[in-house]
Structures are given as C-alpha cells and as structure tokens.
Design a protein around this motif. Structure first.
Motif, PDB file in Angstrom:
ATOM      1  N   TYR A 166     -18.126 -73.473 -54.536  1.00  0.00           N
ATOM      2  CA  TYR A 166     -17.107 -74.432 -54.102  1.00  0.00           C
ATOM      3  C   TYR A 166     -16.053 -73.674 -53.308  1.00  0.00           C
ATOM      4  O   TYR A 166     -15.601 -72.602 -53.722  1.00  0.00           O
ATOM      5  CB  TYR A 166     -16.451 -75.135 -55.292  1.00  0.00           C
ATOM      6  N   MET A 211     -12.621 -67.356 -60.044  1.00  0.00           N
ATOM      7  CA  MET A 211     -12.016 -67.843 -58.805  1.00  0.00           C
ATOM      8  C   MET A 211     -11.777 -66.657 -57.886  1.00  0.00           C
ATOM      9  O   MET A 211     -11.418 -65.561 -58.336  1.00  0.00           O
ATOM     10  CB  MET A 211     -10.692 -68.545 -59.096  1.00  0.00           C
ATOM     11  N   ASN A 240      -4.682 -75.775 -63.522  1.00  0.00           N
ATOM     12  CA  ASN A 240      -5.873 -75.691 -62.658  1.00  0.00           C
ATOM     13  C   ASN A 240      -5.527 -75.107 -61.287  1.00  0.00           C
ATOM     14  O   ASN A 240      -5.984 -75.615 -60.246  1.00  0.00           O
ATOM     15  CB  ASN A 240      -6.526 -77.061 -62.484  1.00  0.00           C
ATOM     16  N   ALA A 246      -7.247 -76.868 -58.061  1.00  0.00           N
ATOM     17  CA  ALA A 246      -8.621 -77.264 -58.335  1.00  0.00           C
ATOM     18  C   ALA A 246      -8.663 -78.594 -59.064  1.00  0.00           C
ATOM     19  O   ALA A 246      -7.797 -78.894 -59.880  1.00  0.00           O
ATOM     20  CB  ALA A 246      -9.301 -76.192 -59.172  1.00  0.00           C
ATOM     21  N   CYS A 264      -4.019 -72.409 -54.835  1.00  0.00           N
ATOM     22  CA  CYS A 264      -5.288 -73.120 -54.727  1.00  0.00           C
ATOM     23  C   CYS A 264      -5.369 -74.064 -55.920  1.00  0.00           C
ATOM     24  O   CYS A 264      -5.500 -73.614 -57.065  1.00  0.00           O
ATOM     25  CB  CYS A 264      -6.448 -72.140 -54.731  1.00  0.00           C
ATOM     26  N   PHE A 294     -12.739 -75.892 -63.590  1.00  0.00           N
ATOM     27  CA  PHE A 294     -12.523 -74.637 -62.887  1.00  0.00           C
ATOM     28  C   PHE A 294     -11.879 -73.592 -63.774  1.00  0.00           C
ATOM     29  O   PHE A 294     -12.005 -72.395 -63.516  1.00  0.00           O
ATOM     30  CB  PHE A 294     -11.659 -74.870 -61.640  1.00  0.00           C
ATOM     31  N   LEU A 344     -11.352 -77.985 -54.114  1.00  0.00           N
ATOM     32  CA  LEU A 344     -10.340 -76.950 -54.064  1.00  0.00           C
ATOM     33  C   LEU A 344      -9.460 -77.181 -52.851  1.00  0.00           C
ATOM     34  O   LEU A 344      -9.967 -77.476 -51.766  1.00  0.00           O
ATOM     35  CB  LEU A 344     -10.980 -75.566 -53.966  1.00  0.00           C
ATOM     36  N   SER A 380     -14.711 -70.950 -55.889  1.00  0.00           N
ATOM     37  CA  SER A 380     -15.053 -70.937 -57.303  1.00  0.00           C
ATOM     38  C   SER A 380     -16.512 -70.539 -57.475  1.00  0.00           C
ATOM     39  O   SER A 380     -17.380 -70.998 -56.719  1.00  0.00           O
ATOM     40  CB  SER A 380     -14.822 -72.316 -57.905  1.00  0.00           C
TER      41      SER A 380
END
Length: 125
Positions: free
Chosen positions: A114, A32, A75, A22, A20, A27, A2, A96
């Motif tokens: 994550y 999130m 993403n 990913a 953000c 993801f 990330l 995440s």
C-alpha cells in the motif's frame, strides 16, 4: 489507504515533518516505510519502522538527520527531517508492508503493498 502530507519548500538546513495517515486496515500491525523519488531517479528507501515502533531502519544518506516514528492510536506515521539538504528534494511516499517486523526486504519497494500519493519536498540552497 495512506495519505501523506506536510511537504513544502524549505531552505537548506531547515526542518519539515511529514505525516502519513492510514485508514482502511490494521496499519498499526504492520511495518511502515518512507521512500522518496527525485526527478529522473528511481524510488529509494529512506526509513522504515516496525509495528510497535521498537525498531527502525534508516538509509545512510539520512542517518542522524531523519527520524521515523509512529502513533498507532492515531494510525499515523511521521518523518521528522532536520538539517535538510538540496539533495533531499524529492517526492516522499509512505508505504505499508504486510508484516509486523523489519527484515532485509524492508529496504525495497516490492515489499510494500500500500502506498500513499506522495508529498513534494523541495530544499533550496
């Protein structure tokens, strides 16, 4: 992985949008979240979104000012921050969680496995 970006210096009352990005796993299938940590303080929950953007949780301290959204095709998760206050100054982290839907645990860092590297937001008075 990330990667959060979009932080910076803004005057009180102003706006910023954090992103953000990913990569590396699906993801788009997971919750999130955004957290923040001010100097000398613990990391605190800001907001979270479920896998398809249909449900969000928002901390009372930012309700009505911050909005989380996501674009699964890219993403990417976003945090739109409006009416910023000096007390919003912090390093903002995206994260995440290994589940698709929000639950009571979504408010806590331990739920997330994550984390991005953080982006600094400074709000001047």
């Amino acid at each position: 992985q990330l990667q959060a970006f979009g932080g910076g210096l803004v005057q009180a009352g102003g706006s910023l949008r954090l992103s953000c990005a990913a990569s590396g796993r699906a993801f788009r299938s997971y919750v999130m979240g955004w957290f923040r940590q001010a100097p000398g303080k613990e990391r605190e929950f800001v907001t979270a979104i479920n896998w398809n953007g249909g449900n969000t949780y928002v901390a009372d301290s930012v309700k009505g000012r911050f909005t989380i959204s996501r674009d699964n095709a890219k993403n990417t998760v976003y945090l739109q921050m409006n009416s910023l206050k000096p007390e919003d100054t912090a390093v903002y982290y995206c994260a995440s969680a290994p589940r698709a839907t929000l639950d009571s645990g979504s408010y806590f860092p331990d739920r997330y496995d994550y984390w991005g590297q953080g982006t600094l937001v400074t709000v001047s008075s």
